[in-house]
Design an enzyme around this catalytic site. Structure first.
Site, PDB file in Angstrom:
ATOM      1  N   ASP A  92       6.583  25.316  -1.219  1.00 14.14           N
ATOM      2  CA  ASP A  92       7.487  24.658  -0.211  1.00 14.14           C
ATOM      3  C   ASP A  92       7.587  25.745   0.542  1.00 14.14           C
ATOM      4  O   ASP A  92       8.236  26.752  -0.406  1.00 14.14           O
ATOM      5  CB  ASP A  92       8.344  23.725  -0.515  1.00 14.14           C
ATOM      6  CG  ASP A  92       9.086  22.855   0.469  1.00 14.14           C
ATOM      7  OD1 ASP A  92       8.494  22.770   1.673  1.00 14.14           O
ATOM      8  OD2 ASP A  92      10.305  22.631   0.350  1.00 14.14           O
ATOM      9  N   SER A  93       8.159  25.754   1.922  1.00 12.15           N
ATOM     10  CA  SER A  93       8.652  26.866   2.595  1.00 12.15           C
ATOM     11  C   SER A  93      10.104  27.222   2.395  1.00 12.15           C
ATOM     12  O   SER A  93      10.614  28.180   2.516  1.00 12.15           O
ATOM     13  CB  SER A  93       8.635  26.682   4.013  1.00 12.15           C
ATOM     14  OG  SER A  93       9.468  25.477   4.315  1.00 12.15           O
ATOM     15  N   GLY A  95      12.240  25.172   3.761  1.00 12.11           N
ATOM     16  CA  GLY A  95      13.194  24.773   4.771  1.00 12.11           C
ATOM     17  C   GLY A  95      14.044  23.709   4.414  1.00 12.11           C
ATOM     18  O   GLY A  95      15.255  23.553   4.556  1.00 12.11           O
ATOM     19  N   PHE A  96      13.835  22.779   3.661  1.00 15.42           N
ATOM     20  CA  PHE A  96      14.177  21.798   2.999  1.00 15.42           C
ATOM     21  C   PHE A  96      15.497  22.173   2.325  1.00 15.42           C
ATOM     22  O   PHE A  96      16.623  21.464   2.623  1.00 15.42           O
ATOM     23  CB  PHE A  96      13.389  20.898   2.168  1.00 15.42           C
ATOM     24  CG  PHE A  96      14.032  19.575   1.557  1.00 15.42           C
ATOM     25  CD1 PHE A  96      14.184  18.671   2.181  1.00 15.42           C
ATOM     26  CD2 PHE A  96      14.761  19.709   0.217  1.00 15.42           C
ATOM     27  CE1 PHE A  96      14.847  17.398   1.765  1.00 15.42           C
ATOM     28  CE2 PHE A  96      15.307  18.580  -0.343  1.00 15.42           C
ATOM     29  CZ  PHE A  96      15.456  17.463   0.387  1.00 15.42           C
ATOM     30  N   ASP A 146      10.205  24.486   8.298  1.00  9.34           N
ATOM     31  CA  ASP A 146      10.396  23.454   9.234  1.00  9.34           C
ATOM     32  C   ASP A 146      11.880  23.088   9.016  1.00  9.34           C
ATOM     33  O   ASP A 146      12.550  23.742   8.291  1.00  9.34           O
ATOM     34  CB  ASP A 146       9.502  22.211   8.715  1.00  9.34           C
ATOM     35  CG  ASP A 146       9.739  21.416   7.388  1.00  9.34           C
ATOM     36  OD1 ASP A 146      10.478  22.456   6.705  1.00  9.34           O
ATOM     37  OD2 ASP A 146       9.970  20.578   7.259  1.00  9.34           O
ATOM     38  N   GLN A 188       7.769  15.873  11.738  1.00  6.07           N
ATOM     39  CA  GLN A 188       9.002  15.301  11.438  1.00  6.07           C
ATOM     40  C   GLN A 188       9.212  13.993  12.201  1.00  6.07           C
ATOM     41  O   GLN A 188       8.146  13.696  12.803  1.00  6.07           O
ATOM     42  CB  GLN A 188      10.104  16.471  11.918  1.00  6.07           C
ATOM     43  CG  GLN A 188      10.175  17.663  10.774  1.00  6.07           C
ATOM     44  CD  GLN A 188      10.781  17.158   9.294  1.00  6.07           C
ATOM     45  OE1 GLN A 188      11.407  15.947   9.306  1.00  6.07           O
ATOM     46  NE2 GLN A 188      10.463  17.782   8.155  1.00  6.07           N
ATOM     47  N   GLY A 225      10.800  14.684   6.076  1.00  6.39           N
ATOM     48  CA  GLY A 225      11.932  13.979   6.479  1.00  6.39           C
ATOM     49  C   GLY A 225      12.061  12.402   6.066  1.00  6.39           C
ATOM     50  O   GLY A 225      12.685  11.507   6.740  1.00  6.39           O
ATOM     51  N   ASP A 275       4.541  15.000  -3.923  1.00  6.92           N
ATOM     52  CA  ASP A 275       5.202  15.805  -4.629  1.00  6.92           C
ATOM     53  C   ASP A 275       6.808  15.006  -4.895  1.00  6.92           C
ATOM     54  O   ASP A 275       7.472  14.494  -4.018  1.00  6.92           O
ATOM     55  CB  ASP A 275       5.567  17.157  -4.441  1.00  6.92           C
ATOM     56  CG  ASP A 275       6.474  17.309  -3.497  1.00  6.92           C
ATOM     57  OD1 ASP A 275       6.383  16.888  -2.389  1.00  6.92           O
ATOM     58  OD2 ASP A 275       7.879  17.753  -3.959  1.00  6.92           O
ATOM     59  N   CYS A 313       0.236   3.156 -22.883  1.00  6.94           N
ATOM     60  CA  CYS A 313       0.172   4.485 -22.603  1.00  6.94           C
ATOM     61  C   CYS A 313      -0.505   5.132 -23.580  1.00  6.94           C
ATOM     62  O   CYS A 313      -0.519   5.149 -24.547  1.00  6.94           O
ATOM     63  CB  CYS A 313       1.536   5.041 -22.259  1.00  6.94           C
ATOM     64  SG  CYS A 313       1.739   6.808 -21.809  1.00  6.94           S
ATOM     65  N   CYS A 315      -0.444   8.816 -23.535  1.00  5.99           N
ATOM     66  CA  CYS A 315       0.140  10.266 -23.699  1.00  5.99           C
ATOM     67  C   CYS A 315       0.717  10.524 -25.033  1.00  5.99           C
ATOM     68  O   CYS A 315       0.886   9.642 -25.847  1.00  5.99           O
ATOM     69  CB  CYS A 315       1.381  10.212 -22.659  1.00  5.99           C
ATOM     70  SG  CYS A 315       2.908   9.749 -23.407  1.00  5.99           S
ATOM     71  N   CYS A 318       3.915   8.794 -26.184  1.00  7.77           N
ATOM     72  CA  CYS A 318       3.713   7.518 -26.809  1.00  7.77           C
ATOM     73  C   CYS A 318       2.681   7.389 -28.075  1.00  7.77           C
ATOM     74  O   CYS A 318       2.995   6.386 -28.894  1.00  7.77           O
ATOM     75  CB  CYS A 318       2.905   6.618 -25.666  1.00  7.77           C
ATOM     76  SG  CYS A 318       4.249   6.327 -24.480  1.00  7.77           S
ATOM     77  N   HIS A 344       5.666  12.230 -20.785  1.00  3.56           N
ATOM     78  CA  HIS A 344       5.375  10.709 -20.327  1.00  3.56           C
ATOM     79  C   HIS A 344       5.387  10.393 -19.096  1.00  3.56           C
ATOM     80  O   HIS A 344       4.518   9.780 -18.516  1.00  3.56           O
ATOM     81  CB  HIS A 344       6.113   9.798 -21.366  1.00  3.56           C
ATOM     82  CG  HIS A 344       6.150   8.481 -20.959  1.00  3.56           C
ATOM     83  ND1 HIS A 344       5.084   7.634 -21.427  1.00  3.56           N
ATOM     84  CD2 HIS A 344       6.764   7.574 -20.221  1.00  3.56           C
ATOM     85  CE1 HIS A 344       5.183   6.373 -20.886  1.00  3.56           C
ATOM     86  NE2 HIS A 344       6.315   6.231 -20.143  1.00  3.56           N
TER      87      HIS A 344
END
Length: 381
Positions: A92-93, A95-96, A146, A188, A225, A275, A313, A315, A318, A344
């Site tokens: 990610d840049s 920006g967030f 952004d 955005q 956004g 994500d 599950c 995994c 579990c 999990h």
RNA sequence: GGGGGUGUGCCCGAGUGGUUAAAGGGGACGGGCUGUAAACCCGUUAGCUAUGCUUACCGCGGUUCGAAUCCGUGCGCCCCCA
């Protein structure tokens, strides 16, 4: 097939199944990307991530830029070499982060100044700086710098953020030269459909101009956004139209969204990538995803519950550990509790996206979607 | 045997006459977490016929308009001296 050419392999309603290649492997969509902000998915070794079939992980420019610094990561052979993960990575840049947690940021036409969360030192990025940093970090996919508007925000503010993000998108695209790295533009526009669609138009126009002058295009699009504090579900009033306004032949990445039902619904609306910190963070805080909905593993009712978190599950958590044991670990603040729950939860979301993909390929996504909405898992999110 | 200290809510612990149903911490219980400043944050934690009442700071008795706080006494625990 050239790197990053998105192959749309199947559709089912608006839902899509596709794939694209990166220098570190193929990514099949729909896909959930575990978040590894500080060049680590908290608590997970790269081997564990591979074992759970994580296809691509996300890391963060903001944090890595401040610590350990671009030079260190670059000297280590880029992010892949530094963290020992040889699969695809997206950064990610930042920006967030700049807009969500730096209260002392200063925005001007040319860029943004902000203060380090670590030591308060003043930093400054232009879009060109940001591209330079992300190219040196060396992820397979990078995001444009952004401006993510908060919620609530005035329409004027959101419109301004759309405009600034578009202008930065243009500069990022012009500054990005790394051939084996994709650059995604970011849509955005808050909850306003017209601003969103305008944002899409701007990005498409910028890409077109770039291509016509013999340069590269955006290889995918982030939808930013959303999930910034608005009421649950408000996003879906506009998300579908926004996603489908984007080119069919490019991946669509809904940024920062990760609860299971939202993923199922967003795929239904035509989104390909996600994500979110939710599965990993909530895991560390003691919450498990399950086919029965969210489970707070601290609850007293699990004290003597010796069954697995989720009967359905497969995994490692579990397979080998009971609810009672995990409750005990969490209550005792043992790190293994967070680790087992992280395994999990990621396995759960990765598996969910896998089943979603199969449903699209079989052209049965509508049924998959309905079944999910009718299941107990859907109620809890 | 002599001297000193101490006893507070599930636990530790503050509080030395009223604003104390009693700080703070722990534990317990519950909730939250969405492009990670998060192995974190928030709430509840005497009972009830509940904008009030009852019971509560080792037991009993007393002083006082009023006591967890002062006095007497009993009991428990701790330390020092013999």
């Amino acid at each position: 097939m050239a790197l990053f050419d998105f192959s749309l392999e199947a559709t089912s309603g608006h839902a899509r199944a596709g794939s694209f290649e990166t220098a570190h492997g193929v990514v099949q969509t729909p896909v959930f990307m575990p978040v590894g902000t500080h060049a680590t998915v908290k608590g997970m070794t790269p081997g564990q991530l591979r074992a759970m079939m994580a296809q691509i992980i996300l890391s963060n420019t903001y944090h890595l830029f401040l610590r350990p610094g671009v030079e260190v990561v670059e000297a280590a052979g880029g992010l892949h070499g530094f963290m020992g993960w040889d699969g695809p990575i997206l950064t990610d840049s930042g920006g967030f982060q700049i807009f969500s947690l730096a209260d002392t940021l200063k925005l001007d036409d040319d860029g943004v100044s902000f203060r380090s969360i670590y030591d308060g030192s003043l930093e400054r990025w232009t879009p060109e700086d940001n591209m330079d940093i992300q190219q040196r970090l060396g992820a397979d996919i990078v995001m444009q710098l952004d401006q993510c508007a908060p919620y609530p925000a005035t329409r004027e503010f959101v419109a301004q953020a759309v405009d600034l993000s578009a202008r930065w998108a243009k500069r990022c695209l012009a500054a990005h030269t790394k051939e084996d790295q994709a650059l995604f533009g970011i849509v955005q526009g808050g909850m306003h459909l017209d601003l969103r669609l305008h944002s899409v138009d701007r990005l498409l126009e910028i890409g077109k101009e770039s291509v016509s002058s013999g340069r590269k295009d955006f290889q995918g699009f982030g939808i930013g956004g959303y999930s910034v504090g608005e009421d649950h579900g408000l996003m879906f009033e506009t998300l579908g139209d926004v996603a489908r306004a984007l080119p069919e032949g490019k991946p669509r990445y809904l940024m920062g969204v990760g609860n299971p039902t939202t993923l199922v619904k967003a795929v239904h609306a035509g989104v390909d990538m996600f994500d979110c910190v939710l599965p990993t963070r909530t895991a560390r805080m003691g919450t498990a995803f399950s086919s029965q909905g969210r489970m707070n593993m601290r609850n007293a009712k699990y004290t003597r519950d010796f069954g697995p978190i989720d009967e359905t599950c497969t995994c490692p958590t579990c397979a080998g550990h009971s609810r009672a044991y995990i409750r005990h670990l969490v209550k005792s603040n043992e790190m293994l509790g967070g680790i087992l729950l992280t395994i999990h939860n990621l396995h759960y979301l990765l598996g969910l996206m896998n089943r979603a993909r199969k449903a699209v390929v079989a052209d049965e996504y509508e049924a998959f979607y309905q079944a999910w909405m009718d299941s107990p898992a859907a109620n809890d999110y």
